[in-house]
Design an enzyme around this catalytic site. Structure first.
Site, PDB file in Angstrom:
ATOM      1  CB  SER A 255      42.035  48.031  42.517  1.00 53.73           C
ATOM      2  OG  SER A 255      42.874  48.681  43.446  1.00 53.73           O
TER       3      SER A 255
ATOM      4  CG  HIS B 171      40.346  46.640  38.695  1.00 53.77           C
ATOM      5  ND1 HIS B 171      40.235  45.339  39.122  1.00 53.77           N
ATOM      6  CD2 HIS B 171      41.445  47.139  39.307  1.00 53.77           C
ATOM      7  CE1 HIS B 171      41.210  45.068  39.967  1.00 53.77           C
ATOM      8  NE2 HIS B 171      41.960  46.140  40.095  1.00 53.77           N
TER       9      HIS B 171
ATOM     10  CE  LYS C  21      44.216  43.304  38.423  1.00 54.11           C
ATOM     11  NZ  LYS C  21      44.869  44.514  38.833  1.00 54.11           N
TER      12      LYS C  21
HETATM   13  C1  LIG Z   1      46.125  44.776  39.289  1.00 54.50           C
HETATM   14  C2  LIG Z   1      46.414  46.189  38.971  1.00 54.50           C
HETATM   15  C3  LIG Z   1      47.571  46.533  38.284  1.00 54.50           C
HETATM   16  C4  LIG Z   1      48.631  45.520  37.958  1.00 54.50           C
HETATM   17  O1  LIG Z   1      48.258  44.692  36.924  1.00 54.50           O
HETATM   18  P1  LIG Z   1      48.909  43.248  36.787  1.00 54.50           P
HETATM   19  O2  LIG Z   1      48.767  42.920  35.354  1.00 54.50           O
HETATM   20  O3  LIG Z   1      48.141  42.346  37.694  1.00 54.50           O
HETATM   21  O4  LIG Z   1      50.336  43.383  37.212  1.00 54.50           O
HETATM   22  C5  LIG Z   1      47.742  47.850  37.930  1.00 54.50           C
HETATM   23  N1  LIG Z   1      46.848  48.783  38.259  1.00 54.50           N
HETATM   24  C6  LIG Z   1      45.717  48.497  38.938  1.00 54.50           C
HETATM   25  C7  LIG Z   1      44.744  49.578  39.257  1.00 54.50           C
HETATM   26  C8  LIG Z   1      45.476  47.191  39.325  1.00 54.50           C
HETATM   27  O5  LIG Z   1      44.392  46.894  40.031  1.00 54.50           O
END
Ligand SMILES: *Cc1c(COP(=O)(O)O)cnc(C)c1O
Length: 390
Positions: A185, A213, A244
């Site tokens: 990320s 992502h 995302k």
């Molecule tokens: C953002 C993220 C999450 C969490 O997801 P949300 O739906 O925003 O809670 C989990 N794993 C990774 C790698 C992330 O970047």
């Protein structure tokens, strides 16, 4: 006990001062209006290189429209956890859509990706088990590992040799689980998925891949990097987020029907937390349809991401490796990073500076997050300001 008692009248204030002194204090921003290529922060329109809205779906009216229709029919609050009264027709339809989209037997929705990771990891591993986790994995993976009470081996970033050595000597454990982000990320680089899949098979080890992502962005059908690398069949549990690239909210796990049945019984954030509103699920169904029907979004995004990386490198910036829309420009020092971020904001570009503990010490970076909605002109503007940020 070994602990010093803390008699300071306000230790929280002292902690905050320490963050200030180290240049690491974070403060909240509020932005008005919908997500998009331009967001309004503190009354100013800024070109937004900060969100994870890679496909430009967060502000797409088709998602909002789907939510309105569903809210009209199914109301807003879900009332309880999915096992009680919280699972509506829209939740069920979304799970069916997700399983179909991902090509798996079944799918399970969580309120967030964070909850999906915590619940799944802590259900797959426990005392007497070994988890192997990349040192740059997301906080939700780290917390899931801690919660599981399994022994955790944190391997150097992308170091499959270290994974192999540890697995060779891991006979004493009841079960073994490798966990990794697929697209990291903050660094924007990929996990060595084929090698990890090979090791998982060879050493009878489960593999959990977090596609947060990568969902919607990579792969012929937009499923993510497991699809792109052709390793989907070797993965025990694929975690993703609707929050995302898919522009909505919620987390999910896909895999075998047995895995999903097991998680329904064991994953505590699933069992003991209220289901998302049905309307949120309905919006996510709309976004899955868009990902399926509009593959040019991901293709164009990846093409522009490659170009931007090349240009920034040519201009002398240290840019992280990687194939996708997360483009880290490594600065090093946190103060310098935040100053550069502030200068970019003065010039009309929102590019967040990322500091420890999100990244290791000495690796503070500007995280450029590209979206399908950015025009060539916006990207050229960012390149120009970075070339001359005074
Ligand atoms: C953002 C993220 C999450 C969490 O997801 P949300 O739906 O925003 O809670 C989990 N794993 C990774 C790698 C992330 O970047």
């Amino acid at each position: 006990m070994g602990y010093m008692e803390d008699h300071s009248p306000n230790w929280i204030e002292a902690e905050l001062r320490q963050l200030d002194a180290a240049g690491l204090r974070r403060t909240l921003k509020t932005q008005a209006g919908p997500q998009g290529a331009i967001i309004e922060v503190a009354g100013r329109g800024l070109i937004n290189f900060g969100s994870n809205d890679y496909l430009g779906l967060a502000g797409d009216s088709r998602l909002a429209d789907a939510a309105v229709v569903a809210a009209d029919k199914e109301g807003w609050g879900s009332g309880a956890s999915p096992l009680v009264t919280g699972r509506s027709t829209s939740h069920q339809r979304l799970e069916e859509h997700l399983a179909q989209f991902e090509g798996t037997e079944a799918a399970l929705l969580f309120s967030t990706g964070f909850a999906a990771n915590m619940g799944t990891i802590a259900s797959l591993a426990g005392r007497g088990d070994l988890i192997l986790s990349d040192e740059r994995n997301h906080a939700s993976i780290i917390d899931g590992c801690r919660l599981s009470r399994a022994e955790v081996f944190i391997y150097p970033h992308r170091d499959t040799d270290a994974v192999a050595v540890r697995l060779k000597a891991a006979n004493g454990f009841r079960r073994r689980l490798i966990v990794t982000d697929s697209l990291f990320s903050m660094d924007g680089d990929c996990a060595p998925l084929p090698a990890l899949a090979g090791l998982a098979e060879r050493y009878d080890t489960m593999l959990l891949v977090d596609e947060a992502h990568a969902s919607g962005v990579f792969g012929e059908r937009g499923r993510g990097l497991c699809e792109q690398f052709g390793v989907e069949e070797s993965v025990t549990a694929r975690v993703g987020t609707l929050s995302k690239g898919l522009g909505s909210l919620g987390g999910f796990v896909v895999g075998s029907q047995q895995l999903i049945d097991y998680l329904v019984n064991r994953a505590r954030p699933y069992v003991y937390s209220t289901a998302m509103p049905a309307a949120v699920a309905a919006a996510a169904i709309a976004s899955l349809d868009i990902v399926r029907d509009e593959p040019h979004r991901r293709r164009e995004l990846l093409r522009r991401a490659g170009q931007l990386r090349t240009t920034l490198r040519e201009n002398g910036w240290q840019v992280g490796e990687g194939p996708g829309p997360i483009i880290p420009v490594i600065i090093g020092d946190p103060d310098e990073t935040m100053e550069l971020s502030a200068r970019l904001a003065d010039a009309g570009f929102f590019v967040p500076g990322i500091r420890p503990p999100t990244v290791p010490d000495g690796r503070s970076l500007l995280r450029i997050s590209l979206s399908y909605l950015h025009s060539e002109e916006m990207i050229a503007g960012l390149i120009a300001v970075l070339a001359n940020p005074q």
